[in-house]
Scaffold this motif. Structure first.
Motif, mmCIF file in Angstrom:
data_model
loop_
_atom_site.group_PDB
_atom_site.id
_atom_site.type_symbol
_atom_site.label_atom_id
_atom_site.label_comp_id
_atom_site.label_asym_id
_atom_site.label_seq_id
_atom_site.Cartn_x
_atom_site.Cartn_y
_atom_site.Cartn_z
ATOM 1 N N PHE A 1 -0.842 -9.033 -1.912
ATOM 2 C CA PHE A 1 -1.510 -7.766 -1.596
ATOM 3 C C PHE A 1 -2.633 -7.456 -2.577
ATOM 4 O O PHE A 1 -2.447 -7.527 -3.792
ATOM 5 N N HIS B 1 4.126 -7.280 -4.033
ATOM 6 C CA HIS B 1 3.669 -8.351 -3.143
ATOM 7 C C HIS B 1 2.495 -9.099 -3.761
ATOM 8 O O HIS B 1 1.395 -8.563 -3.831
ATOM 9 N N ASP B 2 2.734 -10.354 -4.163
ATOM 10 C CA ASP B 2 1.678 -11.151 -4.782
ATOM 11 C C ASP B 2 0.416 -11.187 -3.931
ATOM 12 O O ASP B 2 -0.693 -11.190 -4.451
ATOM 13 N N MET C 1 -5.192 -4.023 -3.418
ATOM 14 C CA MET C 1 -4.890 -2.597 -3.329
ATOM 15 C C MET C 1 -5.192 -2.040 -1.928
ATOM 16 O O MET C 1 -4.698 -0.972 -1.568
ATOM 17 N N PHE D 1 1.970 -2.700 -3.933
ATOM 18 C CA PHE D 1 0.938 -3.565 -4.512
ATOM 19 C C PHE D 1 1.537 -4.466 -5.596
ATOM 20 O O PHE D 1 1.283 -5.672 -5.641
ATOM 21 N N LEU D 2 2.368 -3.876 -6.468
ATOM 22 C CA LEU D 2 2.929 -4.632 -7.589
ATOM 23 C C LEU D 2 3.934 -5.682 -7.120
ATOM 24 O O LEU D 2 4.087 -6.734 -7.734
ATOM 25 N N ASN E 1 6.720 -8.445 -13.429
ATOM 26 C CA ASN E 1 5.534 -7.896 -14.092
ATOM 27 C C ASN E 1 5.837 -6.514 -14.662
ATOM 28 O O ASN E 1 6.742 -5.806 -14.202
ATOM 29 N N ILE E 2 5.066 -6.124 -15.683
ATOM 30 C CA ILE E 2 5.370 -4.896 -16.431
ATOM 31 C C ILE E 2 5.081 -3.642 -15.611
ATOM 32 O O ILE E 2 5.554 -2.560 -15.956
ATOM 33 N N GLY E 3 4.337 -3.792 -14.520
ATOM 34 C CA GLY E 3 4.137 -2.663 -13.613
ATOM 35 C C GLY E 3 5.413 -2.360 -12.840
ATOM 36 O O GLY E 3 5.838 -1.199 -12.734
ATOM 37 N N TYR F 1 7.925 0.904 -12.763
ATOM 38 C CA TYR F 1 7.907 1.632 -11.498
ATOM 39 C C TYR F 1 9.147 2.511 -11.222
ATOM 40 O O TYR F 1 9.006 3.627 -10.676
ATOM 41 N N ASP G 1 1.698 2.036 -5.111
ATOM 42 C CA ASP G 1 1.709 1.244 -6.343
ATOM 43 C C ASP G 1 2.801 0.178 -6.302
ATOM 44 O O ASP G 1 2.566 -0.993 -6.574
#
Lengths: 378, 378
Positions: free
Chosen positions: B126, B123-124, B128, B120-121, B191-193, B197, B117
């Motif tokens: 990437f 690296h722009d 999934m 993914f979050l 980003n909110i992810g 994290y 996760d």
């Protein structure tokens, strides 16, 4: 008979002041529900639900689009939900009753999200057990309304996160903290769980598309205070190749007090579905009405149904068109006194609760049947 | 033979400049690994792992505490992990090899978190699928090292979120965005992810305690750049009634270039475990060394092992104490030339890769066996 004129505030966490629905349509940039759209709905439903005819659902986004899709043979799914921070009151049932009507008339699947994570993150005083308890209790109310178990799945965030998280991080990647701040009023002191949460609430709008592997339109019936979530969801949708979810927005059901929506935080003015029916009756008998200071005055001048919480309940939930028209006429004409109205509503509420609570009891055995499981095909 | 003197930067996402490990201990507020602690470890392990004797693991938090607990009969669990953004290089194996030693000597369970996760979050570019692919590939490297399948569980964030999310939101509730900003350098544009994290990475430190229903000490062996995560985790632990996780920190394995840690972003200076052994040999033959401009000069003045990447590999991974001492002496004395050293290392690397890759192949059938499943008791 003064009404509350304090400034209107409508956010997912606060609804106060006198609500100006036309202003909400302008402020939020939604569309009013036109006669043309209602005509299209009537073509498919045969009859219009009173909540449409009375404009209790009054605003939308892309409802015309989703109806065109439907007419072209593309079925839509429904998505709505509940934040389980306490018992359900009968105001909460209003959009759920309407959602069931849509399910029945359009044969639509429903994803119902219970946001136990959000309620835990939002309330400092909550441990995980409160939202877990209310998640179960609130689900019983949904099931008691008679939703089709073959077409209804309840998502419990903390139980279903394996199925939600992949989509949630895809959504989250496109939402900056700065955007979340602007849309939800988050602050530096907001916890990072709440910061992420809007992505979780967006997921069910895309879940069916993800599961079946192609785009499926989604319609969200909900009170308009949830709109900020759908604005974020709609912004992100095209970036992930999904349809934007359509929405249909309802008004807030007033409480039994002088003003404001029915709220669990003011238990004396809210009728909970788990209230003892006798106690609920008493709450109705203490309700704020549009009556005059004396019976003599009321007989002479008539009363005001437009500010009356008793009239509102009859309007939102209990009376058909003929009944509500008669009541309005007799109220304005001074032909009926508030005591009589309250008594009649109290009896209707009592009857409703007795019946609903019996269905709630039966729902306890059916809870599992409604729970979302990503491995089921349904 | 100049070395890199640019300013030291050490964060979970960036390690550059000349690393001053004493300064890191001061800046991060950790403790140096004392002879006293090593003596305590030796009591239980019989021998000291070279990574301890050579202070490749050089710093800790609460390692003395966890050893006291162990001596009082309380077993600890291990927790480390991997961000799957590309192939594993042999620098990554250094702390894993040490973790296996701890597992063997202390009979400790290991939770190994693969943070697909996060990658993914972060690296722009990437989707999934990249982290998913590398998660599997990287897990093979872990399994190939011979971790005990009965005592090792690989957590794959996107696959195991049902088991992680409940704890993650409990942790998240105690971390404000402002704190996350200060600790990780997050910005308004984060980003909110990613904002959420850090709570996900904290979970495995408490997972065993949650699963067994009482507090279990946890020791995290990892490179020191991950320290910000454990600071947050340790801050939150007492608020949730958990032990603070102890940590033991290792140095960064240098790349084959002039300076800096081995990094997947500079493939020519990193030896990947999936490199063709012939190609890896060539990389070693092009490595930066501590040699002189001419053979004549080197014979006369000796070379500098302290800046030599070839010497570093022998030191971190391949040579025993006697061998490394001899090599150091002969290098300083001008008795051995860089070509010879490179050739010997190249052969060792080739041999290591051939053997490791055979074990990786076998690991493909055992992947499922290592996957964490909250329903297993293990």
């Amino acid at each position: 008979m003064s009404v509350n004129n304090e400034e209107m505030v409508v956010t997912p966490w606060e609804v106060t002041g006198k609500i100006d629905y036309d202003k909400l349509i302008r402020d939020f940039g939604t569309q009013p529900l036109t006669s043309e759209i209602l005509d299209t709905i009537r073509k498919h439903t045969g009859e219009l639900h009173p909540q449409l005819a009375r404009r209790i659902f009054f605003s939308h986004r892309d409802l015309d689009w989703i109806l065109h899709r439907y007419e072209a043979g593309e079925k839509f799914v429904l998505y709505t939900g509940r934040g389980p921070s306490g018992p359900v009151h009968i105001g909460h049932l209003v959009p759920w009753i309407f959602t069931k009507y849509l399910q029945d008339k359009f044969g639509a699947k429903l994803y119902f999200q219970i946001t136990d994570d959000e309620r835990f993150l939002q309330h400092d005083e909550f441990s995980m057990s409160e939202p877990a308890k209310w998640a179960f209790e609130n689900a019983l109310d949904l099931i008691a309304l008679g939703f089709d178990p073959k077409k209804t799945r309840i998502i419990l965030d903390t139980k279903n996160m394996d199925a939600l998280y992949g989509l949630a991080i895809k959504i989250a990647k496109h939402v900056t903290f700065s955007t979340a701040k602007a849309v939800f009023g988050f602050r530096e002191s907001t916890n990072i769980g709440m910061a992420f949460y809007p992505a979780v609430q967006a997921v069910p709008a895309f879940l069916e598309s993800q599961l079946v592997g192609h785009n499926v339109p989604c319609l969200i019936p909900a009170a308009i205070d949830q709109d900020p979530y759908w604005r974020i969801t709609r912004d992100v949708a095209p970036k992930l190749g999904f349809y934007k979810p359509a929405q249909i927005h309802c008004r807030f059901v007033p409480g039994l007090g002088r003003a404001g929506k029915m709220s669990a935080s003011m238990p004396e003015t809210a009728i909970f579905t788990i209230d003892n029916p006798q106690r609920a009756k008493k709450k109705v008998m203490s309700a704020f009405t549009g009556g005059r200071a004396t019976i003599e005055e009321q007989k002479r001048l008539g009363a005001n149904p437009d500010i009356c919480s008793v009239f509102a309940y009859d309007y939102f939930l209990f009376m058909n068109d003929k009944e509500i028209e008669d009541l309005r006429y007799n109220c304005l004409a001074g032909n009926i006194m508030c005591g009589e109205c309250k008594l009649k509503l109290a009896e209707r509420v009592e009857e409703f609760l007795i019946e609903h609570q019996a269905k709630r009891e039966k729902a306890k055995d059916r809870f599992e049947e409604y729970l979302f499981n990503p491995k089921d095909s349904w």
